[in-house]
Design a protein around this motif. Structure first.
Motif, mmCIF file in Angstrom:
data_model
loop_
_atom_site.group_PDB
_atom_site.id
_atom_site.type_symbol
_atom_site.label_atom_id
_atom_site.label_comp_id
_atom_site.label_asym_id
_atom_site.label_seq_id
_atom_site.Cartn_x
_atom_site.Cartn_y
_atom_site.Cartn_z
ATOM 1 N N TYR A 91 63.299 25.495 -33.956
ATOM 2 C CA TYR A 91 63.339 24.135 -33.732
ATOM 3 C C TYR A 91 62.180 23.510 -32.885
ATOM 4 C CZ TYR A 91 65.883 19.752 -32.605
ATOM 5 O OH TYR A 91 66.245 18.341 -32.286
ATOM 6 N N PRO A 92 61.897 24.054 -31.665
ATOM 7 C CA PRO A 92 60.599 23.681 -30.925
ATOM 8 C C PRO A 92 59.236 23.677 -31.894
ATOM 9 C CG PRO A 92 61.726 25.166 -29.687
ATOM 10 C CD PRO A 92 62.346 25.289 -31.007
ATOM 11 N N ALA A 93 58.946 24.601 -32.610
ATOM 12 C CA ALA A 93 57.800 24.700 -33.390
ATOM 13 C C ALA A 93 57.739 23.525 -34.350
ATOM 14 C CB ALA A 93 57.575 25.933 -33.975
ATOM 15 N N PHE A 94 58.983 23.238 -35.144
ATOM 16 C CA PHE A 94 59.172 22.110 -35.954
ATOM 17 C C PHE A 94 59.124 20.919 -35.259
ATOM 18 C CE2 PHE A 94 62.333 19.292 -37.770
ATOM 19 C CZ PHE A 94 61.947 18.727 -38.842
ATOM 20 N N LEU A 95 59.574 20.555 -34.281
ATOM 21 C CA LEU A 95 59.417 19.384 -33.633
ATOM 22 C C LEU A 95 58.199 19.267 -33.367
ATOM 23 C CD1 LEU A 95 62.393 18.680 -31.114
ATOM 24 C CD2 LEU A 95 62.306 17.960 -33.446
ATOM 25 N N ARG A 96 57.233 20.104 -32.851
ATOM 26 C CA ARG A 96 55.917 19.716 -32.216
ATOM 27 C C ARG A 96 55.054 19.455 -33.319
ATOM 28 N NH1 ARG A 96 51.052 23.138 -31.130
ATOM 29 N NH2 ARG A 96 50.033 21.719 -29.636
ATOM 30 N N VAL A 387 65.381 22.329 -24.641
ATOM 31 C CA VAL A 387 64.356 21.695 -23.627
ATOM 32 C C VAL A 387 63.606 20.660 -24.842
ATOM 33 C CG1 VAL A 387 62.082 21.847 -22.402
ATOM 34 C CG2 VAL A 387 64.054 23.551 -22.211
ATOM 35 N N ALA A 388 63.444 21.099 -26.117
ATOM 36 C CA ALA A 388 62.942 20.505 -27.148
ATOM 37 C C ALA A 388 63.881 19.400 -27.373
ATOM 38 C CB ALA A 388 62.642 21.251 -28.191
ATOM 39 N N ALA A 389 65.115 19.833 -27.697
ATOM 40 C CA ALA A 389 66.247 18.711 -27.759
ATOM 41 C C ALA A 389 66.246 17.718 -26.638
ATOM 42 C CB ALA A 389 67.637 19.249 -28.038
ATOM 43 N N LEU A 390 65.883 17.971 -25.540
ATOM 44 C CA LEU A 390 65.835 16.822 -24.384
ATOM 45 C C LEU A 390 64.663 16.264 -24.523
ATOM 46 C CD1 LEU A 390 66.868 15.883 -21.500
ATOM 47 C CD2 LEU A 390 65.640 17.698 -20.476
ATOM 48 N N GLY A 391 63.531 16.723 -24.986
ATOM 49 C CA GLY A 391 62.375 16.111 -24.892
ATOM 50 C C GLY A 391 62.318 14.932 -25.924
ATOM 51 N N ALA A 434 57.448 11.670 -20.758
ATOM 52 C CA ALA A 434 58.128 12.902 -20.457
ATOM 53 C C ALA A 434 58.465 13.573 -21.526
ATOM 54 C CB ALA A 434 58.898 12.660 -19.456
ATOM 55 N N GLY A 435 59.150 12.914 -22.549
ATOM 56 C CA GLY A 435 59.821 13.560 -23.871
ATOM 57 C C GLY A 435 58.716 13.979 -24.623
ATOM 58 N N TRP A 436 57.598 13.395 -24.839
ATOM 59 C CA TRP A 436 56.519 14.010 -25.626
ATOM 60 C C TRP A 436 55.925 15.266 -24.816
ATOM 61 C CZ3 TRP A 436 50.940 12.540 -24.405
ATOM 62 C CH2 TRP A 436 50.130 13.199 -25.516
ATOM 63 N N LEU A 437 55.846 15.249 -23.567
ATOM 64 C CA LEU A 437 55.265 16.254 -23.079
ATOM 65 C C LEU A 437 56.041 17.615 -22.977
ATOM 66 C CD1 LEU A 437 53.667 14.716 -19.804
ATOM 67 C CD2 LEU A 437 52.315 15.545 -21.969
ATOM 68 N N LEU A 438 57.427 17.536 -22.894
ATOM 69 C CA LEU A 438 58.270 18.329 -23.120
ATOM 70 C C LEU A 438 58.295 19.256 -24.622
ATOM 71 C CD1 LEU A 438 61.699 17.294 -21.352
ATOM 72 C CD2 LEU A 438 60.125 19.107 -20.524
ATOM 73 N N VAL A 439 58.345 18.140 -25.503
ATOM 74 C CA VAL A 439 58.337 18.863 -26.660
ATOM 75 C C VAL A 439 56.769 19.784 -27.091
ATOM 76 C CG1 VAL A 439 57.835 18.115 -29.370
ATOM 77 C CG2 VAL A 439 59.625 17.097 -27.908
ATOM 78 N N GLU A 440 55.826 19.143 -26.547
ATOM 79 C CA GLU A 440 54.679 19.719 -26.578
ATOM 80 C C GLU A 440 54.540 21.077 -25.943
ATOM 81 O OE1 GLU A 440 51.040 18.903 -27.596
ATOM 82 O OE2 GLU A 440 52.075 17.967 -29.146
ATOM 83 N N ARG A 441 54.998 21.016 -25.009
ATOM 84 C CA ARG A 441 55.045 22.260 -23.964
ATOM 85 C C ARG A 441 55.969 23.562 -24.692
ATOM 86 N NH1 ARG A 441 58.175 24.689 -20.022
ATOM 87 N NH2 ARG A 441 57.208 25.879 -18.440
ATOM 88 N N VAL A 442 57.151 23.120 -24.904
ATOM 89 C CA VAL A 442 58.041 24.378 -25.380
ATOM 90 C C VAL A 442 57.726 24.532 -27.050
ATOM 91 C CG1 VAL A 442 59.879 23.447 -24.116
ATOM 92 C CG2 VAL A 442 59.895 22.540 -26.319
ATOM 93 N N GLY A 443 57.210 23.510 -27.600
ATOM 94 C CA GLY A 443 56.600 23.871 -29.198
ATOM 95 C C GLY A 443 55.536 24.461 -29.194
ATOM 96 N N ARG A 444 54.543 24.417 -28.252
ATOM 97 C CA ARG A 444 53.359 25.277 -28.382
ATOM 98 C C ARG A 444 53.442 26.865 -28.287
ATOM 99 N NH1 ARG A 444 51.048 22.981 -24.377
ATOM 100 N NH2 ARG A 444 50.047 21.243 -25.167
ATOM 101 N N GLY A 445 54.147 27.162 -27.458
ATOM 102 C CA GLY A 445 54.648 28.714 -27.615
ATOM 103 C C GLY A 445 53.449 29.596 -27.333
ATOM 104 N N ARG A 446 53.384 30.986 -28.401
ATOM 105 C CA ARG A 446 52.374 31.631 -28.476
ATOM 106 C C ARG A 446 52.297 31.642 -30.048
ATOM 107 N NH1 ARG A 446 54.452 36.196 -30.976
ATOM 108 N NH2 ARG A 446 56.702 36.504 -30.547
#
Length: 455
Positions: A91-96, A387-391, A434-446
């Protein structure tokens, strides 16, 4: 960003044969029609008052049955989101991946206009057309807010589609019917806002059906949608216009109605009927190159097109050019010149801001068709989904709120009501950022694995 930049010609040449180019053509064409429609509807008189051409000439409202093409864009979005999620199920990678080229140019637009609005108000220059512009330029952001919701709901709705097919679409249609019955027959308060979800997600669900080759009778879909829309408008409480009109008691757009859903069905059926000739047309090398170029700047052009049109009118007023009465013969004679000037100004704004709409990398040959950008797929840390859902929720409410409140009255704390909550422009901007930064942060991962092209 610069290291990943490639030319449109390279992108066009690297497109795999499996890509559905007709979808890309529909994406560009639908946004182009929306932009042209907004330019045509803007009716500014000699005093700087902004009106709506469809209100001045009500007979033209029937044209919205062809020109209100946002359902086509959301239908195409459903198709692309289905393919993208199947290639990036986390989900986080898909959103980002889906939101990078949407939220970056949007937040730049918000930052530029927010700073300009504050300066304009501090200088006391927020009257006349300038004050109107501060309110109007954010209105198209509703589209981005709805699109964010579609991205957010793609994973669960795609699962329902994979299990129930047309049944999942039918459930959303049934929800839209129930909402309008409760609204118009029983006067249930606030229930109409549920159709922001049911109507647009039903159109989006049709994109899932297309992705799996399940729209086999587009003529039936188009005919049923057109007959239903005509019947609802003729017999029910629904207005003729498929776009919002100033002062109307009932709008088909805000919130959406069953009539707008029927309108979307006929449009989807119509574009599917044209799939054969459309695919042959876009298969031409020159046409495909232009489609790739347009897709690379589409969101930037959409964000800034109203700014350009209002800038043209502002320049005419500043130069004391006489603006004829809207819909008069002289007004119509000036339409081509105004649109040409708005197109030139939009091009200049695109040139200035397009770098924020991340240039795509070449597609991976043989990959599933969904977009012209291939990057290593991120593998987000466990637990990133909530976290991505919140973002995306924060971004959704922030952008929808900003579309309603605008940038007028910043210093006075001007507010608008979003789902029973009063929201100001600064609060909306903070939520979106804030929402955009959360999605970016959790979607970046490794980084690991290989990605799928995505638009």
């Amino acid at each position: 960003m610069g290291n990943s930049a490639v030319s449109a010609r390279e992108l066009a040449a690297a497109t795999p044969a499996t890509r559905d180019r007709y979808v890309d053509l529909l994406r560009v064409a639908s946004l182009g029609v929306v932009v042209l429609g907004h330019w045509l509807m803007a009716a500014v008189d000699g005093t700087g008052q902004v009106g709506n051409l469809l209100a001045v000439v009500p007979e033209l409202q029937i044209a919205t049955w062809a020109l209100q093409v946002m359902p086509v864009f959301f239908f195409v979005g459903g198709f692309s989101h289905a393919l993208a999620h199947r290639s990036r199920p986390a989900y986080p990678a898909f959103l980002r991946a889906r939101l990078q080229r949407l939220l970056r140019p949007t937040m730049v637009f918000v930052a530029v206009w927010g700073a300009a609005a504050l300066l304009i108000q501090l200088l006391g220059a927020d009257g006349g057309l300038t004050g109107v512009a501060l309110r109007l330029v954010t209105q198209p952001l509703w589209f981005i807010g709805i699109y964010l919701a579609m991205v957010a709901f793609t994973p669960p709705l795609l699962k329902l589609h994979e299990r129930w097919g047309w049944g999942a679409f039918g459930a959303l249609v049934g929800g839209a019917v129930a909402v309008d019955v409760l609204r118009f027959a029983f006067d249930v308060p606030f229930v109409e806002f549920l159709n922001f979800a049911f109507v647009w997600l039903a159109i989006h669900q049709l994109g899932f059906l297309r992705a799996d080759g399940m729209i086999r009778l587009p003529s039936v879909l188009a005919g049923a949608g057109l007959l239903a829309a005509a019947g609802l408008v003729a017999l029910g409480p629904y207005p003729l216009s498929m776009v919002g009109m100033p002062g109307e008691k009932v709008s088909n757009m805000a919130p959406p109605t069953l009539a707008l859903l029927a309108h979307g069905l006929w449009l989807v059926g119509a574009v599917e009927l044209l799939k054969g000739p459309g695919a042959r047309f876009v298969a031409r090398a020159g046409v495909w190159h232009k489609v790739v170029v347009a897709n690379g700047i589409a969101m930037t052009a959409f964000l800034w097109h109203l700014t350009a049109m209002l800038g043209v009118y502002g320049a005419l007023l500043a130069l004391d050019v006489t603006l004829p009465a809207p819909a008069s013969g002289a007004w119509w004679a000036q339409v081509p010149l105004r649109i040409a000037a708005a197109a030139v100004l939009t091009a200049l704004l695109v040139a200035a801001f397009r770098r924020f709409e991340r240039p795509p990398a070449p597609p991976v040959a043989g990959a599933a068709p969904s977009a012209p950008s291939a990057r290593p797929a991120p593998a987000p840390a466990a637990g990133g989904g909530p976290v991505a859902a919140l973002g995306i929720t924060l971004a959704l409410f922030g952008i929808l709120g900003l579309s309603m409140v605008g940038f007028g009255g910043l210093l006075e704390g001007h507010a608008a009501t979003l789902i029973a909550v009063r929201i100001t422009a600064p609060v909306a901007v903070v939520l979106a950022l804030a929402g955009w930064l959360l999605v970016e942060r959790v979607g970046r991962g490794r980084k690991s694995g290989t990605g799928t092209p995505s638009f």
